[in-house]
Design a protein around this motif. Structure first.
Motif, PDB file in Angstrom:
ATOM      1  N   ALA A 274     -22.663  -8.493  -2.459  1.00  0.00           N
ATOM      2  CA  ALA A 274     -22.066  -9.689  -3.646  1.00  0.00           C
ATOM      3  C   ALA A 274     -23.498  -9.978  -4.211  1.00  0.00           C
ATOM      4  N   LYS A 275     -23.377  -9.735  -5.489  1.00  0.00           N
ATOM      5  CA  LYS A 275     -24.602  -9.983  -6.200  1.00  0.00           C
ATOM      6  C   LYS A 275     -25.109 -11.284  -6.666  1.00  0.00           C
ATOM      7  N   GLY A 276     -26.111 -11.925  -6.764  1.00  0.00           N
ATOM      8  CA  GLY A 276     -26.250 -13.316  -7.216  1.00  0.00           C
ATOM      9  C   GLY A 276     -27.619 -13.826  -7.090  1.00  0.00           C
ATOM     10  N   VAL A 277     -27.958 -15.165  -6.860  1.00  0.00           N
ATOM     11  CA  VAL A 277     -29.194 -15.725  -6.758  1.00  0.00           C
ATOM     12  C   VAL A 277     -29.240 -16.636  -5.700  1.00  0.00           C
ATOM     13  N   TYR A 278     -30.590 -17.063  -5.244  1.00  0.00           N
ATOM     14  CA  TYR A 278     -30.415 -18.243  -4.128  1.00  0.00           C
ATOM     15  C   TYR A 278     -30.992 -19.443  -5.114  1.00  0.00           C
ATOM     16  N   VAL A 279     -30.286 -20.551  -4.361  1.00  0.00           N
ATOM     17  CA  VAL A 279     -30.580 -21.905  -4.920  1.00  0.00           C
ATOM     18  C   VAL A 279     -31.416 -22.531  -3.682  1.00  0.00           C
ATOM     19  N   VAL A 280     -32.812 -22.714  -3.829  1.00  0.00           N
ATOM     20  CA  VAL A 280     -33.442 -23.302  -2.498  1.00  0.00           C
ATOM     21  C   VAL A 280     -34.014 -24.693  -2.724  1.00  0.00           C
ATOM     22  N   GLU A 281     -33.719 -25.475  -1.462  1.00  0.00           N
ATOM     23  CA  GLU A 281     -33.920 -26.718  -1.426  1.00  0.00           C
ATOM     24  C   GLU A 281     -35.300 -26.767  -0.470  1.00  0.00           C
ATOM     25  N   MET A 282     -36.369 -27.080  -0.857  1.00  0.00           N
ATOM     26  CA  MET A 282     -37.734 -27.366   0.001  1.00  0.00           C
ATOM     27  C   MET A 282     -37.803 -29.003   0.502  1.00  0.00           C
ATOM     28  N   SER A 292     -26.699 -19.135  -1.331  1.00  0.00           N
ATOM     29  CA  SER A 292     -26.438 -18.022  -2.167  1.00  0.00           C
ATOM     30  C   SER A 292     -25.396 -18.243  -3.102  1.00  0.00           C
ATOM     31  N   ILE A 293     -25.671 -17.899  -4.323  1.00  0.00           N
ATOM     32  CA  ILE A 293     -24.520 -18.220  -5.495  1.00  0.00           C
ATOM     33  C   ILE A 293     -24.366 -17.027  -6.031  1.00  0.00           C
ATOM     34  N   HIS A 294     -22.964 -16.659  -6.070  1.00  0.00           N
ATOM     35  CA  HIS A 294     -22.425 -15.478  -6.451  1.00  0.00           C
ATOM     36  C   HIS A 294     -22.564 -15.263  -8.018  1.00  0.00           C
ATOM     37  N   LEU A 295     -22.935 -14.410  -8.808  1.00  0.00           N
ATOM     38  CA  LEU A 295     -22.572 -14.082 -10.400  1.00  0.00           C
ATOM     39  C   LEU A 295     -21.686 -13.103 -10.348  1.00  0.00           C
ATOM     40  N   THR A 296     -20.685 -13.518 -11.142  1.00  0.00           N
ATOM     41  CA  THR A 296     -19.325 -12.653 -11.473  1.00  0.00           C
ATOM     42  C   THR A 296     -19.663 -11.651 -12.402  1.00  0.00           C
ATOM     43  N   PRO A 297     -19.565 -10.341 -12.102  1.00  0.00           N
ATOM     44  CA  PRO A 297     -19.858  -9.347 -13.202  1.00  0.00           C
ATOM     45  C   PRO A 297     -18.836  -9.396 -14.234  1.00  0.00           C
ATOM     46  N   LYS A 298     -19.098  -8.860 -15.484  1.00  0.00           N
ATOM     47  CA  LYS A 298     -18.107  -8.443 -16.415  1.00  0.00           C
ATOM     48  C   LYS A 298     -17.373  -7.285 -16.073  1.00  0.00           C
TER      49      LYS A 298
END
Length: 416
Positions: A274-282, A292-298
């Motif tokens: 599952a591809k995506g990005v991380y949103v991090v709270e410090m 982990s936020i999933h990005l939906t592919p075309k």
């Protein structure tokens, strides 16, 4: 502090000869929407912005579009470094001008690794951008005072030691591009060196609250959640109690070393990721909560298998037929024009495979063909390729064909 960790966009990538710019734009616009929704303090992009040193024009245009939307429209700063696929000099162009708009680009390794400083309700957070660099590049950049940078591991140890020595205290983040020992590889990554010489030890990153890495395309955590004391010699640190406010050399922190993974799936062995990005709270102590936020592919990248009859009947799993697919054909016999026929159902068939069978071709299985009849030769070939003996019916059919060919040859000789 809230930040987004992403990496390995590989703009300009070709996937089995297909340009992925449209797919990459589709995913990156989701990232832009996420930035607008979450309102982070920064976006960290950990290298391999482009897929090659001289990217195609459409890749440059896409990067310009996305960065303008994030930095100029959403007013969110971006810290971006070069990876091993990027040209350090080309990516570094204009970096001194861009930082006035809070786009912080680091393409080249320098002797002084200056942090980008952010602030939240708890104080300052320093982000150290460390672009990918060969050991020789690190030696040249750091000068005569550098230690023995003879491999990627020793070069990273020296770089992290320099940062620790100059850190002024407080919370810290490193953005880097490297292959950390123990990381899971994918087929789509370009090796940094032959064998394991390109890997670096996770212990070098001790002392940072969060290490945002690029290079490995599978999202993964290399080191997470233990309170450890930083070490200048690169050895694995030991767990200790928290001591917020001490220098980076001696400060005890919960180091997290993570790969966000690539923007899209760039090989079929990534089909289940599952591809995506991380949103991090410090928080104020440097502890990081990661989402982990999933990005939906075309178009997804996936594998399908079945007999030709089943495959041509249509995809019954409810997934898009426009996905990029690798097809494994399970028919026993020969298949005529599989790609042309399958593209009636799956327009983006990229690869056709047949299952490997036990007892398949092995050099040791080669037979002596001298003195063998045509039936014996074909039977051996059949077993060599398929791993099975001819059935009784198949052998009868084969003998019929061989006898018919022999009869025609005799008639041709008589006529001649």
């Amino acid at each position: 502090m809230r930040f987004i960790h992403t990496a390995d966009w590989h703009l300009g990538r070709l996937f089995h000869g297909v340009h992925l710019t449209e797919d990459q734009r589709y995913a990156l616009l989701q990232l832009v929407d996420l930035v607008r929704e979450t309102k982070p303090d920064a976006v960290l992009v950990a290298g391999d912005i482009y897929d090659r040193a001289i990217p195609p024009p459409e890749a440059v245009e896409l990067l310009d579009e996305v960065l303008c939307k994030i930095v100029l429209e959403a007013k969110v700063p971006v810290v971006l470094i070069a990876g091993n696929h990027d040209s350090p000099h080309r990516l570094n162009f204009g970096s001194r001008l861009l930082k006035d708009n809070r786009l912080y680009v680091t393409g080249q390794m320098t002797a002084a690794i200056r942090p980008v400083t952010f602030a939240d309700a708890f104080g300052e957070v320093r982000v150290y951008p460390v672009p990918y660099a060969e050991p020789a590049t690190v030696r040249e950049a750091l000068g005569d005072g550098a230690g023995p940078c003879v491999c990627h591991d020793s070069a990273m140890r020296e770089v992290c030691g320099r940062i620790r020595a100059g850190h002024e205290g407080g919370r810290s983040i490193m953005v880097g591009h490297a292959f950390v020992m123990g990381g899971a590889e994918c087929e789509s990554e370009r090796p940094l060196s032959v064998g394991g010489a390109g890997t670096v030890a996770a212990g070098h990153f001790a002392g940072f609250d969060y290490v945002a890495l690029g290079h490995l395309h599978a999202p993964q955590t290399i080191w997470n959640g233990e309170r450890r004391e930083a070490s200048n010699d690169g050895s694995t640190p030991t767990p200790v109690e928290s001591d917020r406010g001490a220098s980076l050399v001696s400060r005890s922190i919960a180091t997290q070393v993570r790969y966000s993974g690539s923007l899209l799936k760039y090989s079929f062995d990534e089909a289940d990721q599952a591809k995506g990005v991380y949103v991090v709270e410090m928080d104020g102590d440097g502890r990081c909560a990661v989402e982990s936020i999933h990005l939906t592919p075309k178009r997804d990248v996936r594998r399908v298998s079945g007999t030709m009859a089943d495959l041509l009947a249509g995809d019954g799993d409810g997934k898009s037929r426009d996905d990029y697919v690798e097809v494994t054909i399970l028919d026993d016999g020969p298949v005529i024009d599989p790609v042309g026929r399958l593209r009636q159902v799956y327009p983006n068939v990229m690869q056709i495979k047949r299952p490997e069978r036990a007892g398949g071709p092995v050099a040791a299985d080669r037979i002596d063909v001298r003195g063998k009849t045509a039936v014996e030769l074909f039977s051996s070939f059949f077993k060599h390729v398929r791993g099975d003996e001819l059935s009784a019916d198949q052998e009868v059919a084969l003998r019929g064909v061989v006898d018919e060919l022999a009869r025609k040859e005799r008639e041709a000789l008589i006529t001649a």
